[in-house]
Design a protein around this motif. Structure first.
Motif, PDB file in Angstrom:
ATOM      1  N   GLY A 182     -25.035  10.910 -28.261  1.00 60.48           N
ATOM      2  CA  GLY A 182     -24.372  10.906 -29.446  1.00 60.48           C
ATOM      3  C   GLY A 182     -24.458  12.167 -30.227  1.00 60.48           C
ATOM      4  O   GLY A 182     -24.121  12.356 -31.289  1.00 60.48           O
ATOM      5  N   GLY A 183     -24.731  13.405 -29.416  1.00 58.77           N
ATOM      6  CA  GLY A 183     -25.049  14.584 -30.148  1.00 58.77           C
ATOM      7  C   GLY A 183     -25.340  15.479 -29.176  1.00 58.77           C
ATOM      8  O   GLY A 183     -25.799  15.401 -28.296  1.00 58.77           O
ATOM      9  N   GLN A 184     -25.066  16.927 -29.833  1.00 54.61           N
ATOM     10  CA  GLN A 184     -25.621  17.989 -28.852  1.00 54.61           C
ATOM     11  C   GLN A 184     -26.423  18.942 -29.719  1.00 54.61           C
ATOM     12  O   GLN A 184     -26.244  18.783 -30.860  1.00 54.61           O
ATOM     13  CB  GLN A 184     -24.345  18.905 -28.204  1.00 54.61           C
ATOM     14  CG  GLN A 184     -23.277  18.087 -27.548  1.00 54.61           C
ATOM     15  CD  GLN A 184     -21.981  18.992 -27.106  1.00 54.61           C
ATOM     16  OE1 GLN A 184     -22.217  19.438 -25.953  1.00 54.61           O
ATOM     17  NE2 GLN A 184     -21.084  19.027 -27.973  1.00 54.61           N
ATOM     18  N   ALA A 185     -27.505  19.712 -28.909  1.00 54.71           N
ATOM     19  CA  ALA A 185     -28.480  20.561 -29.721  1.00 54.71           C
ATOM     20  C   ALA A 185     -28.396  21.892 -29.405  1.00 54.71           C
ATOM     21  O   ALA A 185     -28.518  22.691 -30.164  1.00 54.71           O
ATOM     22  CB  ALA A 185     -29.878  19.794 -29.415  1.00 54.71           C
ATOM     23  N   SER A 186     -27.952  22.334 -28.027  1.00 57.20           N
ATOM     24  CA  SER A 186     -28.204  23.548 -27.793  1.00 57.20           C
ATOM     25  C   SER A 186     -27.777  23.819 -26.289  1.00 57.20           C
ATOM     26  O   SER A 186     -27.677  22.802 -25.650  1.00 57.20           O
ATOM     27  CB  SER A 186     -29.925  24.017 -27.668  1.00 57.20           C
ATOM     28  OG  SER A 186     -29.867  25.229 -27.388  1.00 57.20           O
ATOM     29  N   ARG A 297     -15.640  23.509 -27.792  1.00 59.08           N
ATOM     30  CA  ARG A 297     -15.129  22.167 -28.063  1.00 59.08           C
ATOM     31  C   ARG A 297     -15.940  21.153 -27.393  1.00 59.08           C
ATOM     32  O   ARG A 297     -16.303  21.241 -26.110  1.00 59.08           O
ATOM     33  CB  ARG A 297     -13.683  21.975 -27.617  1.00 59.08           C
ATOM     34  CG  ARG A 297     -12.963  20.704 -28.038  1.00 59.08           C
ATOM     35  CD  ARG A 297     -11.499  20.839 -27.696  1.00 59.08           C
ATOM     36  NE  ARG A 297     -10.840  21.844 -28.520  1.00 59.08           N
ATOM     37  CZ  ARG A 297     -10.612  21.833 -30.077  1.00 59.08           C
ATOM     38  NH1 ARG A 297     -10.924  20.568 -30.432  1.00 59.08           N
ATOM     39  NH2 ARG A 297      -9.962  22.743 -30.480  1.00 59.08           N
ATOM     40  N   PRO A 298     -16.551  20.193 -28.070  1.00 61.71           N
ATOM     41  CA  PRO A 298     -17.330  19.148 -27.319  1.00 61.71           C
ATOM     42  C   PRO A 298     -16.462  18.403 -26.261  1.00 61.71           C
ATOM     43  O   PRO A 298     -15.280  18.401 -26.417  1.00 61.71           O
ATOM     44  CB  PRO A 298     -18.008  18.377 -28.631  1.00 61.71           C
ATOM     45  CG  PRO A 298     -16.771  18.302 -29.458  1.00 61.71           C
ATOM     46  CD  PRO A 298     -16.202  19.691 -29.650  1.00 61.71           C
ATOM     47  N   PRO A 299     -17.128  17.509 -25.302  1.00 65.53           N
ATOM     48  CA  PRO A 299     -16.494  16.799 -24.344  1.00 65.53           C
ATOM     49  C   PRO A 299     -15.839  15.859 -24.965  1.00 65.53           C
ATOM     50  O   PRO A 299     -14.811  15.277 -24.648  1.00 65.53           O
ATOM     51  CB  PRO A 299     -17.479  16.305 -23.566  1.00 65.53           C
ATOM     52  CG  PRO A 299     -18.750  17.072 -23.755  1.00 65.53           C
ATOM     53  CD  PRO A 299     -18.672  17.737 -25.134  1.00 65.53           C
ATOM     54  N   TYR A 300     -16.478  14.998 -26.297  1.00 64.04           N
ATOM     55  CA  TYR A 300     -15.594  14.286 -27.022  1.00 64.04           C
ATOM     56  C   TYR A 300     -15.997  14.236 -28.411  1.00 64.04           C
ATOM     57  O   TYR A 300     -17.113  14.661 -28.571  1.00 64.04           O
ATOM     58  CB  TYR A 300     -15.842  12.787 -26.543  1.00 64.04           C
ATOM     59  CG  TYR A 300     -17.080  12.275 -26.164  1.00 64.04           C
ATOM     60  CD1 TYR A 300     -17.862  11.464 -27.310  1.00 64.04           C
ATOM     61  CD2 TYR A 300     -17.629  12.305 -25.017  1.00 64.04           C
ATOM     62  CE1 TYR A 300     -19.060  11.250 -27.078  1.00 64.04           C
ATOM     63  CE2 TYR A 300     -18.901  11.786 -24.783  1.00 64.04           C
ATOM     64  CZ  TYR A 300     -19.709  11.082 -25.726  1.00 64.04           C
ATOM     65  OH  TYR A 300     -20.966  10.687 -25.739  1.00 64.04           O
ATOM     66  N   PRO A 301     -15.192  14.133 -29.463  1.00 60.66           N
ATOM     67  CA  PRO A 301     -15.691  13.940 -30.791  1.00 60.66           C
ATOM     68  C   PRO A 301     -16.675  12.904 -30.928  1.00 60.66           C
ATOM     69  O   PRO A 301     -16.500  11.595 -30.796  1.00 60.66           O
ATOM     70  CB  PRO A 301     -14.525  13.719 -31.548  1.00 60.66           C
ATOM     71  CG  PRO A 301     -13.229  13.002 -30.694  1.00 60.66           C
ATOM     72  CD  PRO A 301     -13.946  13.408 -29.074  1.00 60.66           C
ATOM     73  N   MET A 302     -17.924  13.311 -31.277  1.00 61.66           N
ATOM     74  CA  MET A 302     -19.086  12.297 -31.681  1.00 61.66           C
ATOM     75  C   MET A 302     -19.128  11.658 -32.969  1.00 61.66           C
ATOM     76  O   MET A 302     -19.597  12.293 -33.860  1.00 61.66           O
ATOM     77  CB  MET A 302     -20.433  12.817 -31.004  1.00 61.66           C
ATOM     78  CG  MET A 302     -20.360  13.180 -29.575  1.00 61.66           C
ATOM     79  SD  MET A 302     -21.839  14.166 -29.069  1.00 61.66           S
ATOM     80  CE  MET A 302     -21.509  14.564 -27.330  1.00 61.66           C
ATOM     81  N   GLY A 306     -21.612  14.414 -34.527  1.00 61.26           N
ATOM     82  CA  GLY A 306     -20.860  15.609 -33.965  1.00 61.26           C
ATOM     83  C   GLY A 306     -20.434  16.439 -35.214  1.00 61.26           C
ATOM     84  O   GLY A 306     -19.933  17.654 -34.569  1.00 61.26           O
ATOM     85  N   LEU A 307     -20.355  15.981 -36.360  1.00 62.28           N
ATOM     86  CA  LEU A 307     -19.598  17.020 -37.529  1.00 62.28           C
ATOM     87  C   LEU A 307     -20.424  18.102 -37.730  1.00 62.28           C
ATOM     88  O   LEU A 307     -21.548  18.150 -38.066  1.00 62.28           O
ATOM     89  CB  LEU A 307     -19.058  16.114 -38.425  1.00 62.28           C
ATOM     90  CG  LEU A 307     -18.022  14.993 -38.295  1.00 62.28           C
ATOM     91  CD1 LEU A 307     -17.602  14.552 -39.667  1.00 62.28           C
ATOM     92  CD2 LEU A 307     -16.834  15.938 -38.009  1.00 62.28           C
ATOM     93  N   VAL A 308     -19.680  19.294 -38.202  1.00 65.14           N
ATOM     94  CA  VAL A 308     -20.122  20.506 -38.941  1.00 65.14           C
ATOM     95  C   VAL A 308     -19.579  20.409 -40.305  1.00 65.14           C
ATOM     96  O   VAL A 308     -18.366  20.318 -40.164  1.00 65.14           O
ATOM     97  CB  VAL A 308     -20.120  21.671 -38.084  1.00 65.14           C
ATOM     98  CG1 VAL A 308     -20.546  22.916 -38.893  1.00 65.14           C
ATOM     99  CG2 VAL A 308     -20.995  21.712 -36.873  1.00 65.14           C
ATOM    100  N   SER A 309     -19.996  20.736 -41.266  1.00 65.93           N
ATOM    101  CA  SER A 309     -19.430  20.800 -42.535  1.00 65.93           C
ATOM    102  C   SER A 309     -20.236  21.608 -43.517  1.00 65.93           C
ATOM    103  O   SER A 309     -21.226  22.033 -43.353  1.00 65.93           O
ATOM    104  CB  SER A 309     -19.263  19.349 -43.245  1.00 65.93           C
ATOM    105  OG  SER A 309     -18.582  19.401 -44.391  1.00 65.93           O
TER     106      SER A 309
END
Length: 428
Positions: A182-186, A297-302, A306-309
């Motif tokens: 559900g997310g990426q960290a590093s 670009r992530p493998p899929y929009p999580m 996954g958002l940055v704002s």
């Protein structure tokens, strides 16, 4: 405190309501003085920078539909002199969930799906789900689910799905092995986390998820899960658009959220934060802005994390919620849809004891306060794994955001105490 980012670090959204000895003092960031209107909040967020516990902190508070007030302290990264401000970019992690939930409500408003419709009507692979006989036990000792997974259950974490940051044992390993993340960290390996290669698309992720057993019977228990990420795939199928394109067309563009997305463009790196973990009395940048995983670009929009704002952008989203579907003369959803989204969508029978929402309700991707909840009735929102928090208080007429970047978020009490500190300012 060691470098390990615990599994709790990625749970995000747990809270609505001394690692700095070697950290150089960060400069005062935002010139607007929040002390006059929000003295407790102002002192609270600046204190973390003064004590050298966080690199930068920011608050964004708006009353009704008035312009927001931004105030804070510190810098975007400890190796930079750039102060945080309203257009600084932050990893939202699970503050993405209410955005995804509201997007789903738009399709319900459009009449393209119904709140209590089985998701198998659109995603047939979920038609005949199995359930673990022992939660987090064997993934072969299973039974047929008693009922179908519905749209409501995806919105409210009651579908019976798991989360690789929550579950243990064979089901967690199966999620990891299948790239159900559900997310990426590093870009860097993080101690305590198994390396996970996310599935190559939302479609593949959903198909792999459907082949695994549920942890709980649908509709019986609130359990933090991958459900809002699966909702992203449901939105794709129902709308006929890629999930990220749907968000842009129906929410981000109408609301003027030009700084919100699932990756950071090269031109925006100068206003992107670094993400930190406490280690040996200092803050270690395990996802530095200049080399962040969010630059790819992530493998899929999580849809779950996954958002940055920016604080300015997310305030526009919150202003729309507080305006019951409208802000700045732009209406993105009907008033009744917004009210439904921010209402308690859980049946009284749903078990929520010992969970993040014990004694509270849950709406379209965010916690809903009840009359007996701290802060009173009318709160809707969620928080993120890197320390951010965002909510509206419909009873008091406020929209509120708190921003910093640290994992785990409970390494310092910024996220955990931000809400109650704000309430001190507005309720006395």
């Amino acid at each position: 405190m060691n470098m390990m980012v615990s599994r709790r670090a990625l749970m995000g959204g747990m809270a609505l309501a001394g690692a700095g000895a070697l950290l150089p003092r960060a400069a005062l960031a935002w010139k607007v003085d929040g002390a006059a209107l929000y003295p407790a909040t102002d002192a609270f967020i600046k204190g973390f920078v003064d004590r050298r516990e966080l690199a930068g902190t920011l608050a964004a508070i708006g009353k009704g539909q008035e312009a927001p007030l931004f105030f804070g302290a510190g810098v975007q990264s400890n190796d930079s002199a750039t102060p945080v401000g309203p257009d600084t970019l932050w990893r939202l992690y699970s503050m993405t969930k209410p955005v995804t939930g509201i997007a789903a409500m738009l399709l319900i408003e459009d009449g393209k799906m119904k709140l209590d419709q089985p998701i198998a009507d659109f995603l047939p692979a979920f038609a005949n789900m199995k359930v673990q006989n022992v939660p987090d036990g064997s993934i072969t000792d299973v039974r047929p689910a008693k009922g179908p997974i519905t749209v409501r259950q995806l919105l409210t974490h009651t579908a019976g799905l798991g989360y690789n940051i929550i579950q243990k044992g064979p089901i967690k390993k199966a999620y990891d092995d299948n790239g159900i993340a559900g997310g990426q960290a590093s870009r860097l390996p993080i101690p305590g986390f198994a390396p996970v290669t996310p599935a190559p698309s939302l479609a593949v992720m959903a198909d792999r998820l459907a082949a695994l057993p549920l942890v709980y019977e649908p509709g019986t228990k609130w359990s933090y899960s991958i459900s809002l990420d699966l909702m992203g795939r449901l939105i794709e199928v129902v709308s006929g658009q890629p999930f990220d394109a749907f968000l842009k067309a129906r929410l981000f563009d109408p609301l003027g959220m030009t700084s919100t997305g699932f990756m950071v463009a090269a031109k925006d790196v100068p206003r992107f934060t670094s993400n930190y973990a406490p280690f040996g009395g200092a803050l270690i940048p395990f996802d530095p802005a200049a080399s962040s995983i969010y630059l790819d670009r992530p493998p899929y929009p999580m849809g779950g994390g996954g958002l940055v704002s920016s604080a300015r952008d997310y305030d526009r989203f919150l202003a729309m919620l507080l305006g019951e579907g409208e802000t700045g003369g732009v209406r993105v959803m009907k008033r009744e849809t917004a009210r439904l989204a921010m209402s308690n969508l859980l049946a009284d029978s749903v078990d929520r004891k010992g969970t993040f929402i014990d004694g509270q309700g849950f709406g379209a991707g965010g916690r809903v306060s009840l009359p007996t909840s701290p802060g009173g009735e009318g709160i809707f929102g969620w928080a993120g794994a890197a320390g951010t928090i965002g909510f509206v208080h419909r009873g008091l007429g406020y929209r509120v955001g708190g921003y910093t970047q640290i994992m785990p978020p409970d390494a310092v009490p910024f996220q955990g105490k931000f809400g109650e500190t704000f309430f001190k300012d507005v309720t006395g």
